[in-house]
Design an enzyme around this catalytic site. Structure first.
Site, PDB file in Angstrom:
ATOM      1  N   LYS A 190      12.238 -47.843  13.772  1.00  0.00           N
ATOM      2  CA  LYS A 190      11.269 -46.851  14.272  1.00  0.00           C
ATOM      3  C   LYS A 190      10.150 -47.632  14.978  1.00  0.00           C
ATOM      4  CE  LYS A 190       9.527 -42.596  14.285  1.00  0.00           C
ATOM      5  NZ  LYS A 190      10.055 -41.544  15.124  1.00  0.00           N
ATOM      6  N   ASP A 200      14.975 -41.511  13.493  1.00  0.00           N
ATOM      7  CA  ASP A 200      15.012 -40.036  13.445  1.00  0.00           C
ATOM      8  C   ASP A 200      16.104 -39.510  14.374  1.00  0.00           C
ATOM      9  OD1 ASP A 200      13.407 -41.158  15.395  1.00  0.00           O
ATOM     10  OD2 ASP A 200      11.845 -39.634  15.305  1.00  0.00           O
TER      11      ASP A 200
END
Ligand code: NAD
Length: 361
Positions: free
Chosen positions: A187, A221
Site C-alpha cells: 500500500k 485494496d
C-alpha cells in the site's frame, strides 16, 4: 536412508490429524524417522512452557518439521507458539499454495495461486506499547502530536534485507515451480516509507529475472477486489506479513476454505510444514475434522525432501478422494450434518487405499 523429520502433534484436534498424516505419509513407502516433539497447551501443564527447548533443538537438528495446529489461548501471557517457532528459527517465508480441486465446493474454478508472505517483520514484529506507556508517549511526542494522546502504538518495520530475501524467495520459487509472474502487493501510495521500500526493493530484484518471470505491483485494496473478480489473472503473489496473512485467508476462501489450505514456513536451512487452519478445539477428540490441509502440507514436505514420486502419488490419491466426495469429512459434504460424512482417520484410510489401488492399476 530414512529422512529425519520432527513431528509436532500440536493440541486441540492437532494430535488426531497428525496421527492420520503420519499413517498416510508412511503408506507412501518413504522411510521417515519421526522425531515426535510435544508443544502447545497440553505440554504446558507439565513442562511449564508451551514450547520446550527440545522442540527447537530437534527442528534445528533435523532441518525439516511438520506440525499440527497449536492453540494460542487469549489472556494467559504467552505469545503464539506458531509465531515463536517462525521467529526463533528465522523461517522468513510463508508459502501458501491455493489450488482448486474437483469435488471441493467453491464459487470459483481453476484457481492456482501461490502466496509468498514475509514472516518476520511488519506490524507482526511484536514491537508495541499500550496506551499510556512511556514509549507510546515518546512516539506521540516525536509525531509532533499527529498521533492523538492516549494512543497505543504498534511499529511497522520493513527492512531492505527482509524485503530482498522474501522477494528473491518468491522469484526463485516462481522459477522452480515454472510459474509466469510475480505480483508484489503493498500500500505504497499511503505508507510511502515502509511499503514504498517494499516495492523499491521488489523492483530491483525483479530486474534480475527480467525476460524469465514477469513482474507487476498492486495496491492491496485493489488486489482484494481483483482476486474476487478475476483471480485467474494472478500467479505468485509476494506480500509483507500483515497483507500476506489476510490475502492468504482470502485465497483459501476462493478454493473452498481452511480444510484444504496447506502451508510451509521456510528459512535458509529449515522448513516447517503446517496447515493454515487452527486447532478447532471444539472438535477435539471427536475424530471429525478434515485432515486434508495437513496432508497437503505433508505433500509439500515430501517434495521438499526430494520424494517427488511419493508426493505425486499421495496428491493424486487426495485429489481422487475429493472428486469422489464419498469418504470425506463433514465440511466437504453438501450439508454439515450429512450422515455419510466420515471421520479424520477414515478419510486418511481411504486415501491410503486409493494409493494402493493406483499401484495395482
Ligand atoms: P480454526 O482454524 O481452529 O477454526 C476456524 C473454523 O474452521 C472453525 O469453525 C473450525 O471448526 C473450522 N475448522 C478448522 N480446521 C478445520 C478442519 N481441519 N476441518 C474442518 N473444519 C475446520 O480457527 P480459530 O477457532 O480461530 O482458532 C482456534 C485456535 O487455533 C486459536 O487458539 C488460534 O490461535 C489457533 N490457531 C493456530 C494456528 C496454527 O497452529 N498455525 C493457525 C490458526 C489459528
Amino acid at each position: 536412508m530414512a529422512h529425519k523429520v520432527t513431528l509436532i502433534p500440536g493440541d486441540g484436534t492437532g494430535p488426531e490429524i497428525m496421527a492420520t498424516v503420519r499413517k498416510v505419509v508412511d503408506a507412501t513407502g518413504v522411510k521417515i524417522d519421526w522425531d515426535v516433539q510435544e508443544a502447545g497447551v497440553d505440554i504446558m501443564k507439565t513442562a511449564g512452557t508451551p514450547l520446550p527447548p527440545g522442540v527447537l533443538d530437534s527442528i534445528r537438528k533435523n532441518k525439516v518439521a511438520i506440525k499440527g495446529p497449536i492453540t494460542t489461548p487469549i489472556g494467559t501471557g504467552f505469545r503464539s507458539v506458531n509465531v515463536a517457532l517462525r521467529k526463533e528459527l528465522d523461517l522468513y517465508a510463508c508459502l501458501r499454495p491455493c489450488k482448486s480441486y474437483k469435488g471441493v465446493r467453491s464459487k470459483y474454478e481453476k484457481i492456482d495461486l501461490i502466496i509468498v508472505r514475509e514472516n518476520t517483520e511488519d506490524l507482526y514484529a511484536g514491537i508495541e506499547w499500550p496506551e499510556g506507556a512511556p514509549e507510546s508517549n515518546e512516539v506521540i511526542k516525536l509525531s509532533k502530536n499527529k498521533i492523538r494522546e492516549n494512543s497505543a502504538i504498534s511499529i511497522k518495520p520493513i527492512s531492505r534485507f527482509g524485503t530482498r530475501r522474501i522477494v528473491k524467495f518468491a522469484f526463485e520459487h516462481a522459477v522452480k515451480a515454472k510459474r509466469r509472474k510475480v505480483t508484489a502487493v503493498a500500500k505504497a501510495n499511503i505508507m510511502k516509507c515502509t511499503d514504498g521500500l517494499f516495492f523499491e526493493v521488489a523492483r530491483e530484484v525483479a530486474k534480475e529475472y527480467s525476460g524469465k518471470i514477469e513482474y507487476e505491483e498492486m495496491l492491496v485494496d485493489n488486489m482484494c477486489m481483483q482476486l474476487v473478480q478475476k483471480p485467474e489473472l494472478y500467479d505468485v503473489l509476494c506480500l509483507p506479513n500483515l497483507y500476506g496473512d489476510i490475502i492468504s485467508d482470502l485465497c483459501a476462501g476462493l478454493v473452498g476454505g481452511l480444510g484444504v489450505a496447506p502451508g510451509a514456513n521456510i528459512g535458509d536451512n529449515i522448513a516447517l510444514f503446517e496447515a493454515i487452519h487452527g486447532s478447532a478445539p471444539k472438535y477435539k477428540g471427536m475424530n471429525k475434522v478434515n485432515p486434508s490441509a495437513c496432508l497437503l502440507s505433508a505433500k509439500m514436505m515430501l517434495n521438499h525432501l526430494g520424494e517427488t514420486d511419493a508426493a505425486k502419488r499421495m496428491g493424486d490419491a487426495i485429489k481422487a478422494i475429493f472428486a469422489e466426495g464419498k469418504n470425506v469429512t463433514y465440511d466437504m459434504k453438501p450439508f454439515r450434518d450429512d450422515p455419510t460424512a466420515v471421520g479424520t482417520s477414515q478419510m486418511g484410510n481411504a486415501i491410503i487405499k486409493k494409493m494402493g489401488e493406483a499401484v495395482l492399476a
